[in-house]
Write a protein that holds these residues in place. Sequence first.
Motif, PDB file in Angstrom:
ATOM      1  N   VAL A 116       0.956  -1.179   0.099  1.00  0.00           N
ATOM      2  CA  VAL A 116      -0.001   0.012   0.105  1.00  0.00           C
ATOM      3  C   VAL A 116       0.862   1.394  -0.012  1.00  0.00           C
ATOM      4  O   VAL A 116       0.537   2.336  -0.766  1.00  0.00           O
ATOM      5  N   ASP A 117       1.882   1.309   0.657  1.00  0.00           N
ATOM      6  CA  ASP A 117       2.865   2.288   0.764  1.00  0.00           C
ATOM      7  C   ASP A 117       3.561   2.552  -0.592  1.00  0.00           C
ATOM      8  O   ASP A 117       3.419   3.672  -1.030  1.00  0.00           O
ATOM      9  N   SER A 118       3.884   1.286  -1.101  1.00  0.00           N
ATOM     10  CA  SER A 118       4.801   1.559  -2.515  1.00  0.00           C
ATOM     11  C   SER A 118       3.514   2.148  -3.663  1.00  0.00           C
ATOM     12  O   SER A 118       3.668   2.964  -4.479  1.00  0.00           O
ATOM     13  N   VAL A 119       2.351   1.550  -3.475  1.00  0.00           N
ATOM     14  CA  VAL A 119       1.318   1.971  -4.457  1.00  0.00           C
ATOM     15  C   VAL A 119       1.087   3.583  -4.240  1.00  0.00           C
ATOM     16  O   VAL A 119       0.717   4.436  -5.310  1.00  0.00           O
ATOM     17  N   THR A 120       0.947   3.871  -2.932  1.00  0.00           N
ATOM     18  CA  THR A 120       0.778   5.446  -2.500  1.00  0.00           C
ATOM     19  C   THR A 120       1.866   6.394  -3.137  1.00  0.00           C
ATOM     20  O   THR A 120       1.669   7.254  -3.661  1.00  0.00           O
ATOM     21  N   TRP A 121       3.137   6.057  -2.941  1.00  0.00           N
ATOM     22  CA  TRP A 121       4.205   6.662  -3.389  1.00  0.00           C
ATOM     23  C   TRP A 121       4.342   6.560  -4.846  1.00  0.00           C
ATOM     24  O   TRP A 121       4.596   7.729  -5.486  1.00  0.00           O
ATOM     25  N   GLU A 122       4.026   5.772  -5.605  1.00  0.00           N
ATOM     26  CA  GLU A 122       3.859   5.591  -6.915  1.00  0.00           C
ATOM     27  C   GLU A 122       2.695   6.576  -7.558  1.00  0.00           C
ATOM     28  O   GLU A 122       2.907   7.314  -8.637  1.00  0.00           O
TER      29      GLU A 122
ATOM     30  N   SER B 275       3.443   9.595  -9.810  1.00  0.00           N
ATOM     31  CA  SER B 275       2.797   9.975 -11.379  1.00  0.00           C
ATOM     32  C   SER B 275       2.292  11.388 -11.009  1.00  0.00           C
ATOM     33  O   SER B 275       2.116  11.944 -12.068  1.00  0.00           O
ATOM     34  N   SER B 276       1.405  11.788 -10.062  1.00  0.00           N
ATOM     35  CA  SER B 276       0.786  13.015  -9.805  1.00  0.00           C
ATOM     36  C   SER B 276       1.784  14.178  -9.930  1.00  0.00           C
ATOM     37  O   SER B 276       1.684  15.063 -10.757  1.00  0.00           O
ATOM     38  N   THR B 277       2.821  13.866  -9.258  1.00  0.00           N
ATOM     39  CA  THR B 277       3.953  15.001  -9.400  1.00  0.00           C
ATOM     40  C   THR B 277       4.500  15.090 -10.732  1.00  0.00           C
ATOM     41  O   THR B 277       4.562  16.073 -11.261  1.00  0.00           O
ATOM     42  N   ASN B 278       4.798  13.948 -11.458  1.00  0.00           N
ATOM     43  CA  ASN B 278       5.248  14.189 -12.790  1.00  0.00           C
ATOM     44  C   ASN B 278       4.187  14.784 -13.524  1.00  0.00           C
ATOM     45  O   ASN B 278       4.306  15.355 -14.603  1.00  0.00           O
ATOM     46  N   GLN B 279       2.883  14.358 -13.697  1.00  0.00           N
ATOM     47  CA  GLN B 279       1.943  14.833 -14.374  1.00  0.00           C
ATOM     48  C   GLN B 279       1.816  16.602 -13.971  1.00  0.00           C
ATOM     49  O   GLN B 279       2.020  17.376 -14.987  1.00  0.00           O
ATOM     50  N   ASP B 280       2.001  16.793 -12.798  1.00  0.00           N
ATOM     51  CA  ASP B 280       2.081  18.381 -12.482  1.00  0.00           C
ATOM     52  C   ASP B 280       3.300  19.037 -13.092  1.00  0.00           C
ATOM     53  O   ASP B 280       3.191  20.185 -13.428  1.00  0.00           O
TER      54      ASP B 280
END
Length: 150
Positions: free
Chosen positions: A38-44, A48-53
């Motif tokens: 869950v932690d790794s999915v959250t960080w991923e 991805s959100s940061t990359n999109q931003d």
Amino acid sequence: MPTTKPSRGKRVKGGKGKKGSKQEFKASTDQDVKTPRVDSVTWELRLSSTNQDLSACQRAHCDLIRVSEYLSHQLDTVERDTTGARSYWEREAADKEREIGTLEEKLKKQAELALEEKNKLSQRTRLNLSLITAGGRSDPEEEDVSSRKQ
């Protein structure tokens, strides 16, 4: 709250636990395995959100640069056109001033010629009046014209 230190004689000894008992390790459960996932999915997702931003900000930056270059080009064009129009109208005004000056000179010359012509005409009229009163012909030029006709 801050903890107070016990006196020297009453210090708690740590790290030993009960004598004769062994520590048992917890058996890995499904919960322990799911938490890192869950932690790794959250960080991923965060990544991805940061990359999109980041890519959105980069596109906006490029768009702003393009608009800035376009506006500075427009400003240069307007300044050039304004300078050209200003110099054109300044030349036109200077030409008009020169033309006005020459026309004023012509007007002065015509006024002087008109004054001279008026003076000549008044002298001729006075001469004719003096000749008429004396009994002679009125205009010496008419005399030349009448003699030519014959």
